[in-house]
Scaffold this motif. Structure first.
Motif, mmCIF file in Angstrom:
data_model
loop_
_atom_site.group_PDB
_atom_site.id
_atom_site.type_symbol
_atom_site.label_atom_id
_atom_site.label_comp_id
_atom_site.label_asym_id
_atom_site.label_seq_id
_atom_site.Cartn_x
_atom_site.Cartn_y
_atom_site.Cartn_z
ATOM 1 N N VAL A 105 0.744 -22.407 15.657
ATOM 2 C CA VAL A 105 1.597 -23.032 17.157
ATOM 3 C C VAL A 105 1.929 -21.565 16.701
ATOM 4 O O VAL A 105 1.887 -21.055 18.620
ATOM 5 N N VAL A 106 2.338 -20.926 16.667
ATOM 6 C CA VAL A 106 3.022 -19.124 17.078
ATOM 7 C C VAL A 106 2.295 -18.556 17.357
ATOM 8 O O VAL A 106 1.869 -17.561 18.228
ATOM 9 N N LEU A 151 1.335 -12.783 24.906
ATOM 10 C CA LEU A 151 0.420 -11.907 23.897
ATOM 11 C C LEU A 151 -0.406 -12.176 22.773
ATOM 12 O O LEU A 151 0.027 -14.196 22.612
ATOM 13 N N ARG A 152 -1.807 -12.279 22.049
ATOM 14 C CA ARG A 152 -2.102 -12.969 21.328
ATOM 15 C C ARG A 152 -3.122 -11.387 20.551
ATOM 16 O O ARG A 152 -3.098 -10.624 20.338
ATOM 17 N N TRP A 153 -2.947 -12.504 19.108
ATOM 18 C CA TRP A 153 -3.604 -10.854 18.560
ATOM 19 C C TRP A 153 -4.079 -12.330 17.041
ATOM 20 O O TRP A 153 -4.347 -12.880 16.948
ATOM 21 N N GLN A 196 -18.144 -2.241 8.030
ATOM 22 C CA GLN A 196 -17.910 -1.944 6.793
ATOM 23 C C GLN A 196 -17.360 -2.704 5.794
ATOM 24 O O GLN A 196 -16.960 -1.567 5.059
ATOM 25 N N GLY A 197 -17.115 -3.394 6.151
ATOM 26 C CA GLY A 197 -16.084 -4.042 5.481
ATOM 27 C C GLY A 197 -14.387 -3.251 5.433
ATOM 28 O O GLY A 197 -13.697 -4.127 5.087
ATOM 29 N N GLU A 198 -13.842 -3.199 6.735
ATOM 30 C CA GLU A 198 -12.791 -2.345 7.023
ATOM 31 C C GLU A 198 -12.010 -4.083 7.911
ATOM 32 O O GLU A 198 -12.611 -4.207 8.689
ATOM 33 N N SER A 199 -10.530 -3.526 7.864
ATOM 34 C CA SER A 199 -10.189 -5.028 8.582
ATOM 35 C C SER A 199 -9.705 -4.214 10.220
ATOM 36 O O SER A 199 -9.227 -3.293 9.131
ATOM 37 N N VAL A 200 -9.431 -4.877 10.996
ATOM 38 C CA VAL A 200 -9.367 -4.430 12.129
ATOM 39 C C VAL A 200 -8.966 -5.460 12.715
ATOM 40 O O VAL A 200 -9.029 -6.582 13.248
ATOM 41 N N TRP A 201 -7.347 -4.798 13.346
ATOM 42 C CA TRP A 201 -6.748 -5.881 14.431
ATOM 43 C C TRP A 201 -7.159 -5.263 16.098
ATOM 44 O O TRP A 201 -7.685 -4.711 16.382
ATOM 45 N N PHE A 239 2.926 -9.697 16.135
ATOM 46 C CA PHE A 239 3.032 -10.144 17.692
ATOM 47 C C PHE A 239 3.473 -8.334 17.369
ATOM 48 O O PHE A 239 3.318 -8.298 18.786
ATOM 49 N N THR A 240 4.572 -8.373 16.868
ATOM 50 C CA THR A 240 4.996 -6.717 16.721
ATOM 51 C C THR A 240 3.709 -5.854 16.717
ATOM 52 O O THR A 240 3.583 -4.973 17.951
ATOM 53 N N LYS A 241 3.134 -5.497 16.757
ATOM 54 C CA LYS A 241 1.557 -4.525 16.685
ATOM 55 C C LYS A 241 1.021 -4.687 18.524
ATOM 56 O O LYS A 241 0.914 -4.097 19.271
ATOM 57 N N CYS A 242 0.876 -6.020 18.536
ATOM 58 C CA CYS A 242 0.535 -6.819 19.912
ATOM 59 C C CYS A 242 1.115 -6.224 20.986
ATOM 60 O O CYS A 242 1.227 -5.198 21.673
ATOM 61 N N ARG A 243 2.513 -6.313 21.091
ATOM 62 C CA ARG A 243 3.706 -5.949 21.887
ATOM 63 C C ARG A 243 3.271 -4.581 22.214
ATOM 64 O O ARG A 243 3.474 -4.034 22.912
#
Length: 185
Positions: free
Chosen positions: A60-61, A72-74, A81-86, A151-155
């Motif tokens: 929900v959050v 905001l949405r993330w 390459q198997g790397e995590s991407v935000w 959400f902090t990274k998104c902000r």
């Protein structure tokens, strides 16, 4: 004052139903975990229901109240390459400026307070030597922290986008002013 003016000033919640569900699953997971010790003797039942409620809160959050209450949405993807991407999305700067202050306040404070509550419950479980309950608390805390980090990274990303837009707007206005000044001559 009419309803739109009250919402703009932040004296009322602009999205009371979203605020209710934003708080509901957090409170339900915490309340069930705390009260279940009084009525239920099965760790498995306590674990499953508590984690289910925390997972509903996470969803929900992340997918509903984050979009509606703070714009905001993330999400996180794994590239070739198997790397995590935000990945981040936010409303445009004008829409973000119109977000209801009370909605935003409720969103951020409940996000942090829930994580703090799970930490206290974890400390309490350690003191009572209930290591098995730490598993449920660990899952719930991980879900809370994932939303906080996302959400902090998104902000922060949204603030960078707003600053870039402002710089671009100022640069284009200065450029057009200079061009019009020389075209007059």
């Amino acid at each position: 004052m009419d309803q739109n003016q009250l919402q703009a000033t932040g004296k009322n919640y602009a999205n009371p139903k979203t605020c209710f569900f934003h708080v509901l699953f957090k409170a339900a997971a915490l309340a069930f975990y705390i009260l279940s010790a009084l009525f239920i003797n099965s760790f498995v039942i306590i674990f499953v229901i508590t984690v289910l409620l925390a997972a509903l809160d996470f969803w929900v959050v992340k997918n509903v109240s984050g979009r509606i209450l703070v714009g905001l949405r993330w999400w996180n993807e794994v590239d070739e390459q198997g790397e995590s991407v935000w990945k981040f999305e936010c409303l445009d700067h004008e829409s973000l400026a119109r977000m209801n202050k009370k909605d935003s306040w409720l969103f951020w404070w409940t996000l942090y307070i829930t994580a703090v509550a799970w930490i206290f419950l974890g400390i309490f479980s350690l003191i009572r030597f209930q290591a098995d309950f730490l598993l449920a608390i660990g899952v719930c805390l991980s879900l809370s922290i994932a939303n906080i980090v996302g959400f902090t990274k998104c902000r922060k990303d949204a603030k960078k986008q707003i600053q870039a837009f402002a710089q671009q707007t100022i640069a284009s206005r200065v450029s057009s002013t200079i061009q019009s000044a020389f075209s007059v001559v």
